[in-house]
Design a protein around this motif. Sequence first.
Motif, short mmCIF file in Angstrom:
data_model
loop_
_atom_site.label_atom_id
_atom_site.label_comp_id
_atom_site.label_asym_id
_atom_site.label_seq_id
_atom_site.Cartn_x
_atom_site.Cartn_y
_atom_site.Cartn_z
N GLY A 396 -19.11 3.32 11.58
CA GLY A 396 -18.51 2.01 11.60
C GLY A 396 -17.48 1.85 12.70
N ASP A 397 -17.51 0.69 13.39
CA ASP A 397 -16.53 0.36 14.44
C ASP A 397 -16.38 1.47 15.46
OD1 ASP A 397 -15.98 -2.06 13.15
OD2 ASP A 397 -14.50 -1.10 11.84
N PHE A 398 -17.52 2.02 15.90
CA PHE A 398 -17.46 3.15 16.83
C PHE A 398 -18.03 2.74 18.18
CE2 PHE A 398 -19.31 7.00 18.74
CZ PHE A 398 -18.18 7.81 18.75
N THR A 399 -17.29 3.09 19.24
CA THR A 399 -17.77 2.87 20.59
C THR A 399 -17.14 3.93 21.48
OG1 THR A 399 -18.07 1.19 22.35
CG2 THR A 399 -15.93 1.23 21.19
N GLY A 400 -17.29 3.77 22.82
CA GLY A 400 -16.78 4.76 23.74
C GLY A 400 -15.26 4.88 23.72
N LEU A 401 -14.77 5.87 24.43
CA LEU A 401 -13.35 6.24 24.38
C LEU A 401 -12.42 5.07 24.68
CD1 LEU A 401 -11.16 8.48 24.23
CD2 LEU A 401 -11.54 8.84 26.68
N ASP A 402 -12.73 4.30 25.71
CA ASP A 402 -11.85 3.21 26.13
C ASP A 402 -12.27 1.86 25.58
OD1 ASP A 402 -10.26 4.96 27.65
OD2 ASP A 402 -11.68 4.86 29.33
N GLY A 403 -13.22 1.84 24.65
CA GLY A 403 -13.69 0.58 24.09
C GLY A 403 -12.93 0.18 22.84
N ASP A 404 -13.23 -1.02 22.37
CA ASP A 404 -12.64 -1.52 21.13
C ASP A 404 -13.58 -2.55 20.54
OD1 ASP A 404 -12.24 -3.91 22.60
OD2 ASP A 404 -10.26 -3.24 23.23
N ALA A 405 -13.12 -3.25 19.54
CA ALA A 405 -13.96 -4.23 18.87
C ALA A 405 -14.37 -5.37 19.79
CB ALA A 405 -13.23 -4.79 17.64
N VAL A 441 -8.33 21.84 35.96
CA VAL A 441 -8.23 21.64 34.52
C VAL A 441 -9.28 20.62 34.10
CG1 VAL A 441 -6.78 20.86 32.60
CG2 VAL A 441 -5.78 22.20 34.47
N LEU A 442 -10.00 20.95 33.02
CA LEU A 442 -11.01 20.05 32.44
C LEU A 442 -10.44 19.41 31.19
CD1 LEU A 442 -13.96 18.95 32.05
CD2 LEU A 442 -14.40 21.04 30.74
N THR A 443 -10.58 18.10 31.08
CA THR A 443 -10.32 17.42 29.81
C THR A 443 -11.58 16.67 29.42
OG1 THR A 443 -9.43 15.44 30.90
CG2 THR A 443 -7.86 17.15 30.27
N PHE A 444 -11.86 16.67 28.14
CA PHE A 444 -12.98 15.88 27.62
C PHE A 444 -12.64 15.44 26.21
CE2 PHE A 444 -13.89 19.99 25.80
CZ PHE A 444 -14.51 19.72 24.58
N HIS A 445 -13.44 14.55 25.66
CA HIS A 445 -13.20 14.01 24.33
C HIS A 445 -14.48 14.15 23.50
CE1 HIS A 445 -10.29 12.12 27.01
NE2 HIS A 445 -9.50 11.94 25.96
N TYR A 446 -14.31 14.55 22.27
CA TYR A 446 -15.43 14.59 21.34
C TYR A 446 -15.09 13.75 20.12
CZ TYR A 446 -12.95 17.87 18.28
OH TYR A 446 -12.04 18.45 17.43
N ALA A 447 -16.12 13.25 19.45
CA ALA A 447 -15.90 12.46 18.24
C ALA A 447 -15.84 13.40 17.04
CB ALA A 447 -17.00 11.43 18.06
N ALA A 448 -14.68 13.48 16.41
CA ALA A 448 -14.52 14.32 15.21
C ALA A 448 -15.03 13.54 14.00
CB ALA A 448 -13.06 14.69 15.03
N ILE A 449 -15.96 14.16 13.26
CA ILE A 449 -16.60 13.50 12.12
C ILE A 449 -16.47 14.42 10.91
CG2 ILE A 449 -18.72 12.45 11.26
CD1 ILE A 449 -19.64 12.20 14.18
N GLU A 450 -15.94 13.90 9.84
CA GLU A 450 -15.66 14.70 8.66
C GLU A 450 -16.94 15.27 8.04
OE1 GLU A 450 -12.98 14.33 4.59
OE2 GLU A 450 -13.93 12.53 5.45
N ILE A 480 -9.95 11.29 7.66
CA ILE A 480 -10.63 10.95 6.41
C ILE A 480 -10.78 9.44 6.24
CG2 ILE A 480 -8.56 10.86 4.98
CD1 ILE A 480 -10.20 12.24 2.77
N GLU A 481 -9.94 8.66 6.93
CA GLU A 481 -9.97 7.21 6.78
C GLU A 481 -10.90 6.54 7.79
OE1 GLU A 481 -6.03 5.74 6.92
OE2 GLU A 481 -5.42 6.71 5.05
N LYS A 482 -11.46 7.30 8.73
CA LYS A 482 -12.35 6.74 9.73
C LYS A 482 -13.64 7.54 9.80
CE LYS A 482 -8.72 4.91 12.75
NZ LYS A 482 -8.16 4.90 14.14
N ASP A 483 -14.74 6.86 10.13
CA ASP A 483 -16.02 7.56 10.26
C ASP A 483 -15.95 8.59 11.39
OD1 ASP A 483 -17.03 6.10 8.23
OD2 ASP A 483 -18.29 4.80 9.45
N ALA A 484 -15.27 8.23 12.48
CA ALA A 484 -15.16 9.14 13.63
C ALA A 484 -13.91 8.79 14.41
CB ALA A 484 -16.38 9.03 14.53
N VAL A 485 -13.31 9.81 15.02
CA VAL A 485 -12.13 9.60 15.84
C VAL A 485 -12.26 10.46 17.09
CG1 VAL A 485 -10.84 11.38 14.59
CG2 VAL A 485 -9.61 9.64 15.90
N TRP A 486 -11.94 9.88 18.26
CA TRP A 486 -12.02 10.63 19.51
C TRP A 486 -10.87 11.64 19.59
CZ3 TRP A 486 -16.31 10.79 22.02
CH2 TRP A 486 -17.16 9.70 22.07
#
Length: 670
Positions: A396-405, A441-450, A480-486
């Motif tokens: 729910g309400d999931f998109t890329g790192l810099d996106g929003d609704a 230095v490498l930085t990246f983002h992953y979607a953490a999903i419970e 726990i309150e979101k389906d996924a968080v970057w």
Amino acid sequence: MNKFLLSTAALACCFQIAIAQEELPVPGEPTSFTGKFELVEGKPVITFEITAPTMTQSWDNPQPLTEIAKIEVTRSSYSAGESDEPVVTFENPAPGAVLTGSDDEFLTGHDYTYRAVSYNAEGKGSYGKSLYIFTGIKPAKPEVISATTADQGNPPVTLTVKAPTTENNSEAALSVPLTALTVKEYVSYGNEAELKTIENPEAGKEHTFTLDLEAGKEYSLRVYASTAYGTSDYTPVSVYVGKDVPGQPGNITVTPTDAGVEITWTAPENGKNGGFFVPADTRYKVDRVTLSETKTIATDLTECRFIDDCADITAPTEVSYTVTACNAQGDGGYVSYRQSIVVGPAIKLPFVENFNKTIEGDWYTTYLPENLWTGETSSSYGGTNWDYQSGTYLLGDFTGLDGDAEKEEGYAYCSHNYGDAGDYDNLVSSKISLVDAKYPVLTFHYAAIENMSNRLSVSFREGENENRLVDLCINENSDIEKDAVWVKKTLPLADAKDKEINLVFHAYLPEDLSEEAEYGNVFIDGIYLDDYPPVENVTVDNNETAILLTWEAPANSTVTADAYDVTVNGKEAVRVTEPKFEIIPEPNTEYTVTILAHYGDIASIPSEEIKFSNLPTGIVSITAEGVAAVEYFDVNGRKVTSPVEGMLLIKRITLANGEQKAEKVIYKTR
């Protein structure tokens, strides 16, 4: 009451009679229907035999048939322009009777369909039975022995043909003589132009046609054999008249080398259209094919080899190649190397990937990476489970790192919804150069999903060696309150500096995956790889009341260091936000200083140690250029060992390499 009953009985009787009349049985189709074409006293005749049906027409409950009103025979032929033409009618035939008939009003040399249908007295007929007959005697196809042009492909064309001796699709000898051998040119569907006919050819003998055809053209010829009662199917033959273009080159190979990409091939042996060509006149054209364009990179080659130096390619690019043979008549056959290879220099820092390249379609937007990536998989079916998108119904309400609704953004994901334990897919970047990097230095983002058991490891690959940087489960840091968080990960690549590497994102299901485990997709986005250089070129100004360290703020392509941890003689580091630091001197003290630059939340590595002494005769410091001595002189050239604030002095810096720098200054203590 009795009258009513009598009337009712009478009506019922009439109703039963009506039903009985409506249920008059329909005869089934004839049991058999056979026939043949023959000559009777020299006249073409179709003779046939029909066995009348014995059962009614029914799929599931046929009954014995007691009567047949008639059996009608009709004929149809598309090529002869006939449809359901009456042939003969047999009136009141007995069920099972054998009926014979004939037809002599057809057109010879055509395919006909004869149809026999049984009818009852009401005119209701059966499905009918069909008989397919060629109304004539069709010879077998003639045999083309050869088709040759004159010298150097010029006209005329000599066509040698052997006349058939048997009937079509049969070993039976022709029962009538041949009347013609005919050559026609195929022009288009249903359109043929007759070129030449040999009358009354002898069966089994070779016959020669001489055809004056125009040069510079390929001809599709068709050869027919005919009797008075039919024409054979055609035998095709193609011939090119005039000088032909070369055929297809063969055996193309593509090999990356230090000099570029070497492409080799073999010369064509025949003309493209089977015509005459001079091999020595063949030239070659090489095209480089990329996703965005097809570019001709070489023309008029005489050798079957070319090296593409790829000098115009400025980033890793997938390429393939096509080689076309040609001569003065034009382009001939071509051969393509379909498997793409990656060429071009490694990507220079910064490396940035947001998966936000878009292709706008009529119904939706396709998201793609900005850089070149390749896939690797454990699946025996090939391909990869990595793909690109900007939203999913799974979250729910999931998109890329810099996106929003209000605005969706792209990301990469690996689908393992239907995977098995041990399955993996790699997303591999093209080459990235860290040759001039001080601290990459490498930085990246992953979607953490419970509750998900999918894992993701990140490595850098140098040749055949792979160096793992991190291995994590995607449920780490989930909300726990979101389906996924970057979630952001920062990984130093100190071991990779001065190298060319590939980044490898390895999505997998662990070997010990339990039956109860939940697993789905892995999502990544916001991949940045850049250099975060340390502090260099530190200058130390030392006097009796203050020691001032200054340096140029280090920076990479996008950000400048905004904080510094200064450590003096191993004591607790002091955080400053300006590229300078002041020390209150202690007499005759040796100092060792290191400075650690911070770029936001990313720390670099400490600077080299800066060593100096608090001596009255001058100041010694270590910079990136080596040990420097700082001395002061008055305007008459006399050395000043204890300068006072406000004095006009000459400041001289002597570097370790002997270079000296001098400037006029107003001395300040800080």
